[in-house]
Design an enzyme around this catalytic site. Structure first.
Site, PDB file in Angstrom:
ATOM      1  N   CYS A  32     -59.631 -36.965 -41.217  1.00  0.00           N
ATOM      2  CA  CYS A  32     -58.954 -36.103 -41.643  1.00  0.00           C
ATOM      3  C   CYS A  32     -59.270 -35.410 -43.038  1.00  0.00           C
ATOM      4  CB  CYS A  32     -57.486 -36.293 -41.560  1.00  0.00           C
ATOM      5  SG  CYS A  32     -56.369 -34.849 -42.029  1.00  0.00           S
ATOM      6  N   GLU A  41     -51.759 -24.946 -47.896  1.00  0.00           N
ATOM      7  CA  GLU A  41     -52.539 -23.770 -47.333  1.00  0.00           C
ATOM      8  C   GLU A  41     -51.847 -23.685 -45.842  1.00  0.00           C
ATOM      9  OE1 GLU A  41     -56.220 -25.930 -47.094  1.00  0.00           O
ATOM     10  OE2 GLU A  41     -56.014 -26.472 -45.199  1.00  0.00           O
ATOM     11  N   LEU A  73     -51.971 -38.671 -30.947  1.00  0.00           N
ATOM     12  CA  LEU A  73     -52.392 -39.975 -30.453  1.00  0.00           C
ATOM     13  C   LEU A  73     -53.868 -40.590 -30.883  1.00  0.00           C
ATOM     14  CD1 LEU A  73     -50.904 -42.353 -28.898  1.00  0.00           C
ATOM     15  CD2 LEU A  73     -52.107 -41.233 -26.811  1.00  0.00           C
ATOM     16  N   CYS A 113     -51.638 -36.082 -48.366  1.00  0.00           N
ATOM     17  CA  CYS A 113     -51.120 -37.081 -47.305  1.00  0.00           C
ATOM     18  C   CYS A 113     -51.477 -38.347 -47.723  1.00  0.00           C
ATOM     19  CB  CYS A 113     -51.534 -36.625 -46.148  1.00  0.00           C
ATOM     20  SG  CYS A 113     -50.779 -37.597 -44.666  1.00  0.00           S
ATOM     21  N   CYS A 162     -57.133 -28.420 -40.809  1.00  0.00           N
ATOM     22  CA  CYS A 162     -56.127 -29.090 -41.818  1.00  0.00           C
ATOM     23  C   CYS A 162     -56.574 -29.620 -43.142  1.00  0.00           C
ATOM     24  CB  CYS A 162     -55.528 -30.233 -40.947  1.00  0.00           C
ATOM     25  SG  CYS A 162     -54.600 -31.405 -41.723  1.00  0.00           S
ATOM     26  N   GLY A 183     -50.353 -32.788 -44.690  1.00  0.00           N
ATOM     27  CA  GLY A 183     -49.083 -33.715 -44.674  1.00  0.00           C
ATOM     28  C   GLY A 183     -48.662 -34.274 -43.386  1.00  0.00           C
ATOM     29  N   CYS A 188     -55.860 -41.007 -42.227  1.00  0.00           N
ATOM     30  CA  CYS A 188     -56.502 -40.880 -41.064  1.00  0.00           C
ATOM     31  C   CYS A 188     -58.011 -40.796 -41.583  1.00  0.00           C
ATOM     32  CB  CYS A 188     -56.083 -39.883 -40.351  1.00  0.00           C
ATOM     33  SG  CYS A 188     -54.553 -40.281 -40.006  1.00  0.00           S
ATOM     34  N   CYS A 242     -49.173 -22.079 -38.985  1.00  0.00           N
ATOM     35  CA  CYS A 242     -49.346 -23.569 -39.154  1.00  0.00           C
ATOM     36  C   CYS A 242     -49.154 -23.641 -40.477  1.00  0.00           C
ATOM     37  CB  CYS A 242     -50.851 -24.038 -38.712  1.00  0.00           C
ATOM     38  SG  CYS A 242     -51.034 -25.691 -39.047  1.00  0.00           S
TER      39      CYS A 242
HETATM   40  N1  SAH Z   1     -49.763 -35.527 -39.829  1.00  0.00           N
HETATM   41  C1  SAH Z   1     -49.287 -34.953 -38.820  1.00  0.00           C
HETATM   42  C2  SAH Z   1     -49.586 -33.155 -38.977  1.00  0.00           C
HETATM   43  C3  SAH Z   1     -51.022 -32.851 -39.636  1.00  0.00           C
HETATM   44  S1  SAH Z   1     -52.469 -33.305 -38.730  1.00  0.00           S
HETATM   45  C4  SAH Z   1     -50.301 -35.322 -37.489  1.00  0.00           C
HETATM   46  O1  SAH Z   1     -50.884 -36.387 -37.688  1.00  0.00           O
HETATM   47  O2  SAH Z   1     -49.902 -34.722 -36.387  1.00  0.00           O
HETATM   48  C5  SAH Z   1     -52.655 -32.115 -37.372  1.00  0.00           C
HETATM   49  C6  SAH Z   1     -53.594 -32.491 -36.202  1.00  0.00           C
HETATM   50  O3  SAH Z   1     -54.790 -31.991 -36.662  1.00  0.00           O
HETATM   51  C7  SAH Z   1     -53.618 -33.851 -35.952  1.00  0.00           C
HETATM   52  O4  SAH Z   1     -53.444 -33.899 -34.371  1.00  0.00           O
HETATM   53  C8  SAH Z   1     -54.907 -34.296 -36.391  1.00  0.00           C
HETATM   54  O5  SAH Z   1     -55.199 -35.453 -35.381  1.00  0.00           O
HETATM   55  C9  SAH Z   1     -55.676 -33.094 -36.471  1.00  0.00           C
HETATM   56  N2  SAH Z   1     -57.046 -33.124 -37.008  1.00  0.00           N
HETATM   57  C10 SAH Z   1     -57.065 -33.717 -38.376  1.00  0.00           C
HETATM   58  N3  SAH Z   1     -58.263 -33.530 -38.964  1.00  0.00           N
HETATM   59  C11 SAH Z   1     -59.004 -32.973 -37.923  1.00  0.00           C
HETATM   60  C12 SAH Z   1     -60.331 -32.690 -37.694  1.00  0.00           C
HETATM   61  N4  SAH Z   1     -61.366 -32.735 -38.676  1.00  0.00           N
HETATM   62  N5  SAH Z   1     -60.652 -32.057 -36.605  1.00  0.00           N
HETATM   63  C13 SAH Z   1     -59.870 -31.850 -35.585  1.00  0.00           C
HETATM   64  N6  SAH Z   1     -58.598 -32.138 -35.538  1.00  0.00           N
HETATM   65  C14 SAH Z   1     -58.283 -32.569 -36.925  1.00  0.00           C
END
Ligand code: SAH
Length: 342
Positions: free
Chosen positions: A117, A90, A215, A110, A333, A159, A114, A103
């Site tokens: 996510c 997507e 972070l 991935c 995401c 990813g 996390c 984006c």
């Molecule tokens: N893997 C990379 C890029 C993809 S995630 C990274 O970690 O930066 C992009 C951003 O979306 C990251 O800052 C992540 O912390 C945030 N993110 C992921 N799931 C989320 C959610 N459910 N709510 C808010 N932000 C989220």
């Protein structure tokens, strides 16, 4: 046969050397494809017939297929693309007054796991090719009118970009190259969870896009829990790497901080964050957790969010609250592809 979209100038040059074709012709081919948007070698009239035939026998043109498109009430549009092997990814297009930001994704799924996510629930299915990465931009531009052309790119979709290193680097070079897509490196942001070794490799590539770091916590025990990659690269190791990163003048790192109520959103967290980032040119984006389905996490209250932001502003940081975009179309995401694959 190879997809021409995603083929680097270096690779094409190698073919031309092999074929005894002058290297400057690489520029001619790239200009046709990326500036004039011609996707048929036969129409490239300044190339000899035999060269056109060789190109035709070696390359084809393939863009991601538009599977579904969802428009949000806030103006953003989410694209669900299908790839040649049937995988889905997507991209989200987000308009604002002066820019149109896309984006894009770099992997199907991935592997970083996390805990907050949605993409993580897929696991890693496969890496995208450079062609599939830039293909998202080319396809969306093809779909939208001239006025809605993409001006900015954020590599923040599905990813971990730096976990798919070479295709990502090839894609970024094609994006910024004057012979390629001609997107200014200032208008591209690469977001990473903090793969320190890859950040060090990336600084050797001489591609000066903006870096965003997810972070998301100020204590290792908290970050270990929500981002397991922290066990390999703890907070101080990550921040030391950034302190040594050769940032261009007037550039800053963006720190993304997903706010999870009761987990990383206290005033003590704000204070620690202020201390941790001291001396690092920083901009902070606070992202209220985007709730997907019933689960353990919640976004913080508005007052908590503002208190966190105000403290950091009082310490002279630039701090922005990133409003969730496209929540009515599963804008966060990985949400859409995760749903469509379940
Ligand atoms: N893997 C990379 C890029 C993809 S995630 C990274 O970690 O930066 C992009 C951003 O979306 C990251 O800052 C992540 O912390 C945030 N993110 C992921 N799931 C989320 C959610 N459910 N709510 C808010 N932000 C989220």
């Amino acid at each position: 046969m190879e997809n021409f979209l995603g083929t680097t100038e270096k690779t094409l040059k190698q073919y031309f050397v092999e074929w005894g074709v002058a290297p400057y012709r690489v520029h001619q081919v790239f200009t046709w494809v990326y500036h004039k948007e011609v996707r048929d070698f036969d129409l490239m009239t300044n190339l000899s017939k035999p060269l056109r035939q060789k190109l035709q026998a070696t390359f084809y043109f393939s863009l991601p297929g538009l599977q579904e498109k969802f428009s949000s009430s806030d103006g953003s549009v989410k694209y669900l693309f299908s790839l040649e092997d049937g995988s889905t990814i997507e991209s989200v297009w987000m308009p604002s007054d002066d820019r149109k930001t896309l984006c894009i994704s770099t992997q199907v799924g991935c592997r970083l796991a996390c805990s907050f996510c949605m993409t993580a629930t897929l696991g890693l299915k496969r890496n995208l090719t450079a062609g599939e990465i830039i293909g998202q931009i080319l396809k969306v531009n093809e779909d939208l009118g001239e006025n809605d052309r993409i001006t900015n790119v954020v590599v923040m979709g599905m990813g971990e970009p730096l976990d798919n290193y070479q295709p990502l680097v090839d894609a970024l070079r094609l994006m910024v190259s004057p012979e390629g897509m001609r997107i200014s490196n200032r208008k591209i942001t690469l977001s990473t969870s903090g793969l320190v070794d890859k950040i060090k490799d990336f600084q050797e590539e001489n591609i000066h896009v903006n870096l965003a770091i997810s972070l998301n916590a100020t204590l290792d025990e908290v970050r270990d829990q929500i981002m397991p990659i922290n066990k390999k690269y703890p907070i101080h190791v990550l921040l030391d790497a950034l302190r040594n990163y050769p940032l261009k003048p007037n550039r800053k790192f963006t720190f993304e901080y997903v706010m999870l109520a009761g987990i990383n959103d206290t005033d003590d967290d704000a204070k620690r964050l202020g201390r941790l980032l001291k001396g690092i040119p920083s901009k902070i984006n606070l992202i209220p957790f985007n709730r997907i389905e019933p689960g353990d996490y919640h976004p913080p209250s508005e007052s908590r969010l503002l208190s966190f932001q105000n403290y950091l502003i009082s310490r002279n940081y630039s701090v922005f609250i990133r409003k969730n975009r496209g929540t009515d179309i599963l804008g966060a995401c990985g949400q859409l592809a995760a749903q469509s694959s379940s």
